[in-house]
Design a protein around this motif. Sequence first.
Motif, PDB file in Angstrom:
ATOM      1  N   SER A   1       0.822  -1.210   0.000  1.00 25.93           N
ATOM      2  CA  SER A   1       0.000   0.000   0.000  1.00 25.93           C
ATOM      3  C   SER A   1       0.854   1.256   0.000  1.00 25.93           C
ATOM      4  CB  SER A   1      -0.917   0.018   1.229  1.00 25.93           C
ATOM      5  OG  SER A   1      -0.159   0.262   2.404  1.00 25.93           O
ATOM      6  N   GLY A   2       2.103   1.135   0.412  1.00 28.13           N
ATOM      7  CA  GLY A   2       2.982   2.291   0.484  1.00 28.13           C
ATOM      8  C   GLY A   2       2.696   3.206   1.650  1.00 28.13           C
ATOM      9  N   GLU A   3       1.769   2.803   2.540  1.00 29.93           N
ATOM     10  CA  GLU A   3       1.338   3.709   3.597  1.00 29.93           C
ATOM     11  C   GLU A   3       2.463   4.100   4.547  1.00 29.93           C
ATOM     12  OE1 GLU A   3      -1.232   2.015   6.885  1.00 29.93           O
ATOM     13  OE2 GLU A   3      -1.326   0.393   5.440  1.00 29.93           O
ATOM     14  N   PHE A   4       3.425   3.219   4.791  1.00 24.56           N
ATOM     15  CA  PHE A   4       4.492   3.548   5.727  1.00 24.56           C
ATOM     16  C   PHE A   4       5.598   4.348   5.057  1.00 24.56           C
ATOM     17  CE2 PHE A   4       2.703  -0.414   7.540  1.00 24.56           C
ATOM     18  CZ  PHE A   4       2.171   0.170   8.667  1.00 24.56           C
ATOM     19  N   LEU A   5       5.569   4.433   3.750  1.00 27.54           N
ATOM     20  CA  LEU A   5       6.634   5.111   3.028  1.00 27.54           C
ATOM     21  C   LEU A   5       6.464   6.623   2.994  1.00 27.54           C
ATOM     22  CD1 LEU A   5       6.938   2.610   0.053  1.00 27.54           C
ATOM     23  CD2 LEU A   5       8.128   2.582   2.250  1.00 27.54           C
ATOM     24  N   GLN A   6       5.288   7.105   3.360  1.00 33.29           N
ATOM     25  CA  GLN A   6       5.025   8.538   3.299  1.00 33.29           C
ATOM     26  C   GLN A   6       5.284   9.244   4.632  1.00 33.29           C
ATOM     27  OE1 GLN A   6       0.628   9.310   3.079  1.00 33.29           O
ATOM     28  NE2 GLN A   6       0.567   7.131   2.678  1.00 33.29           N
ATOM     29  N   ASN A   7       5.814   8.543   5.598  1.00 31.34           N
ATOM     30  CA  ASN A   7       6.058   9.126   6.914  1.00 31.34           C
ATOM     31  C   ASN A   7       7.514   8.991   7.296  1.00 31.34           C
ATOM     32  OD1 ASN A   7       3.199   9.726   7.952  1.00 31.34           O
ATOM     33  ND2 ASN A   7       3.074   7.684   7.060  1.00 31.34           N
ATOM     34  N   SER A   8       8.002   9.980   8.029  1.00 35.00           N
ATOM     35  CA  SER A   8       9.411   9.963   8.411  1.00 35.00           C
ATOM     36  C   SER A   8       9.640   8.992   9.564  1.00 35.00           C
ATOM     37  CB  SER A   8       9.847  11.376   8.807  1.00 35.00           C
ATOM     38  OG  SER A   8       9.021  11.840   9.856  1.00 35.00           O
ATOM     39  N   PRO A   9      10.867   8.542   9.743  1.00 34.33           N
ATOM     40  CA  PRO A   9      11.191   7.620  10.832  1.00 34.33           C
ATOM     41  C   PRO A   9      10.915   8.261  12.189  1.00 34.33           C
ATOM     42  CG  PRO A   9      13.026   7.832   9.288  1.00 34.33           C
ATOM     43  CD  PRO A   9      12.027   8.869   8.929  1.00 34.33           C
ATOM     44  N   GLN A  10      10.710   7.426  13.191  1.00 32.19           N
ATOM     45  CA  GLN A  10      10.594   7.940  14.550  1.00 32.19           C
ATOM     46  C   GLN A  10      11.445   7.073  15.469  1.00 32.19           C
ATOM     47  OE1 GLN A  10       6.472   7.928  15.688  1.00 32.19           O
ATOM     48  NE2 GLN A  10       6.504   5.830  16.379  1.00 32.19           N
ATOM     49  N   THR A  11      11.952   7.677  16.510  1.00 32.76           N
ATOM     50  CA  THR A  11      12.785   6.957  17.467  1.00 32.76           C
ATOM     51  C   THR A  11      11.912   6.163  18.436  1.00 32.76           C
ATOM     52  OG1 THR A  11      12.751   8.740  19.091  1.00 32.76           O
ATOM     53  CG2 THR A  11      14.473   8.853  17.376  1.00 32.76           C
ATOM     54  N   GLU A  12      12.546   5.284  19.190  1.00 36.97           N
ATOM     55  CA  GLU A  12      11.807   4.540  20.210  1.00 36.97           C
ATOM     56  C   GLU A  12      11.246   5.481  21.266  1.00 36.97           C
ATOM     57  OE1 GLU A  12      13.880   1.190  21.843  1.00 36.97           O
ATOM     58  OE2 GLU A  12      14.388   0.430  19.849  1.00 36.97           O
ATOM     59  N   LYS A  13      11.984   6.544  21.604  1.00 36.32           N
ATOM     60  CA  LYS A  13      11.507   7.521  22.575  1.00 36.32           C
ATOM     61  C   LYS A  13      10.260   8.237  22.048  1.00 36.32           C
ATOM     62  CE  LYS A  13      12.963  11.477  25.321  1.00 36.32           C
ATOM     63  NZ  LYS A  13      14.069  12.361  25.688  1.00 36.32           N
ATOM     64  N   GLN A  14      10.275   8.616  20.783  1.00 34.45           N
ATOM     65  CA  GLN A  14       9.098   9.243  20.185  1.00 34.45           C
ATOM     66  C   GLN A  14       7.916   8.268  20.180  1.00 34.45           C
ATOM     67  OE1 GLN A  14      11.033  10.297  16.482  1.00 34.45           O
ATOM     68  NE2 GLN A  14      10.737  12.496  16.915  1.00 34.45           N
ATOM     69  N   GLN A  15       8.187   7.015  19.844  1.00 36.75           N
ATOM     70  CA  GLN A  15       7.115   6.026  19.829  1.00 36.75           C
ATOM     71  C   GLN A  15       6.510   5.871  21.221  1.00 36.75           C
ATOM     72  OE1 GLN A  15       7.938   1.894  19.953  1.00 36.75           O
ATOM     73  NE2 GLN A  15       6.162   1.351  18.705  1.00 36.75           N
ATOM     74  N   ALA A  16       7.362   5.760  22.226  1.00 37.57           N
ATOM     75  CA  ALA A  16       6.873   5.583  23.594  1.00 37.57           C
ATOM     76  C   ALA A  16       6.020   6.769  24.029  1.00 37.57           C
ATOM     77  CB  ALA A  16       8.051   5.387  24.548  1.00 37.57           C
ATOM     78  N   SER A  17       6.492   7.981  23.766  1.00 36.58           N
ATOM     79  CA  SER A  17       5.721   9.157  24.178  1.00 36.58           C
ATOM     80  C   SER A  17       4.402   9.243  23.405  1.00 36.58           C
ATOM     81  CB  SER A  17       6.535  10.443  24.014  1.00 36.58           C
ATOM     82  OG  SER A  17       6.733  10.758  22.659  1.00 36.58           O
ATOM     83  N   GLU A  18       4.423   8.871  22.140  1.00 35.29           N
ATOM     84  CA  GLU A  18       3.202   8.887  21.329  1.00 35.29           C
ATOM     85  C   GLU A  18       2.184   7.879  21.852  1.00 35.29           C
ATOM     86  OE1 GLU A  18       0.669  10.119  18.188  1.00 35.29           O
ATOM     87  OE2 GLU A  18       2.458  11.029  19.027  1.00 35.29           O
ATOM     88  N   LEU A  19       2.636   6.685  22.216  1.00 31.37           N
ATOM     89  CA  LEU A  19       1.709   5.674  22.736  1.00 31.37           C
ATOM     90  C   LEU A  19       1.070   6.115  24.047  1.00 31.37           C
ATOM     91  CD1 LEU A  19       3.512   2.329  21.874  1.00 31.37           C
ATOM     92  CD2 LEU A  19       1.406   3.244  20.881  1.00 31.37           C
ATOM     93  N   VAL A  20       1.861   6.714  24.934  1.00 30.99           N
ATOM     94  CA  VAL A  20       1.307   7.212  26.198  1.00 30.99           C
ATOM     95  C   VAL A  20       0.247   8.273  25.904  1.00 30.99           C
ATOM     96  CG1 VAL A  20       1.831   8.526  28.294  1.00 30.99           C
ATOM     97  CG2 VAL A  20       3.313   6.629  27.612  1.00 30.99           C
ATOM     98  N   LYS A  21       0.556   9.193  25.019  1.00 28.97           N
ATOM     99  CA  LYS A  21      -0.412  10.240  24.656  1.00 28.97           C
ATOM    100  C   LYS A  21      -1.687   9.632  24.082  1.00 28.97           C
ATOM    101  CE  LYS A  21       3.049  13.761  23.711  1.00 28.97           C
ATOM    102  NZ  LYS A  21       3.734  14.520  22.648  1.00 28.97           N
ATOM    103  N   ARG A  22      -1.548   8.634  23.220  1.00 31.47           N
ATOM    104  CA  ARG A  22      -2.714   7.983  22.619  1.00 31.47           C
ATOM    105  C   ARG A  22      -3.599   7.348  23.686  1.00 31.47           C
ATOM    106  NH1 ARG A  22      -2.686   7.100  17.152  1.00 31.47           N
ATOM    107  NH2 ARG A  22      -0.877   8.046  16.184  1.00 31.47           N
ATOM    108  N   TYR A  23      -3.007   6.608  24.600  1.00 33.35           N
ATOM    109  CA  TYR A  23      -3.789   5.937  25.641  1.00 33.35           C
ATOM    110  C   TYR A  23      -4.457   6.939  26.579  1.00 33.35           C
ATOM    111  CZ  TYR A  23      -2.105   1.356  24.254  1.00 33.35           C
ATOM    112  OH  TYR A  23      -1.869   0.207  23.567  1.00 33.35           O
ATOM    113  N   VAL A  24      -3.736   7.947  27.018  1.00 28.54           N
ATOM    114  CA  VAL A  24      -4.300   8.939  27.929  1.00 28.54           C
ATOM    115  C   VAL A  24      -5.371   9.759  27.220  1.00 28.54           C
ATOM    116  CG1 VAL A  24      -3.772  11.015  29.271  1.00 28.54           C
ATOM    117  CG2 VAL A  24      -2.250   9.023  29.392  1.00 28.54           C
ATOM    118  N   TYR A  25      -5.098  10.218  26.015  1.00 30.23           N
ATOM    119  CA  TYR A  25      -6.042  11.048  25.268  1.00 30.23           C
ATOM    120  C   TYR A  25      -7.351  10.304  25.006  1.00 30.23           C
ATOM    121  CZ  TYR A  25      -7.703  14.551  21.967  1.00 30.23           C
ATOM    122  OH  TYR A  25      -8.436  15.531  21.334  1.00 30.23           O
ATOM    123  N   SER A  26      -7.263   9.012  24.774  1.00 31.25           N
ATOM    124  CA  SER A  26      -8.479   8.261  24.465  1.00 31.25           C
ATOM    125  C   SER A  26      -9.458   8.232  25.650  1.00 31.25           C
ATOM    126  CB  SER A  26      -8.143   6.835  24.021  1.00 31.25           C
ATOM    127  OG  SER A  26      -7.620   6.069  25.081  1.00 31.25           O
TER     128      SER A  26
END
Length: 175
Positions: A149-174
């Motif tokens: 699908s190419g869906e992952f090719l249109q986004n820039s890389p993210q670090t593990e720290k960015q991923q962790a902070s994003e997941l926390v935000k997603r869970y809390v925001y929900s």
Amino acid sequence: VNRYKNSVKYWQIGNEENHSWQESPEQYADFMKVNYDLLKKNCPDCQLVLGGVSSRPSGYYDFYRRVINKAGDIKKSGQGDTVDIFDFHWAGYYGDYRSLKDIGNGQVYDFKTYVSDIRNDLKTNNINADIWITEMSTYSGDPVDGNPSGEFLQNSPQTEKQQASELVKRYVYSF
């Protein structure tokens, strides 16, 4: 169900049916109704979870909304409930925990509006179902070629720290 009813209380038939169901959304609601009745007959305290909406919100508006409307019609006709839990997925990229760009149509969907639409449709159809998010994610690392699908090719890389902070935000925001 009879074999596992003492240990499994939540049953989900299919997943992301907005991508794979070959018949109409209304026929999917009929399919869910048959399985709901069988589940409740064999395990009254078990719950049926609607096959989760993919992380493309258009799948709700184009497919699952029609499923909910048909489930409402089934209930209005006196045939009872069709589902106990409505499930959707919210997977995206760093910084977009409050919204999601649907790669299918390019539209950006706001999380609060999306959940409000689901709640309103359930309420309008007199469906008393909890709402679950059974898949919430954001990838880590550098996307690789090979996804058709190419869906992952249109986004820039993210670090593990960015991923962790994003997941926390997603869970809390929900909440």
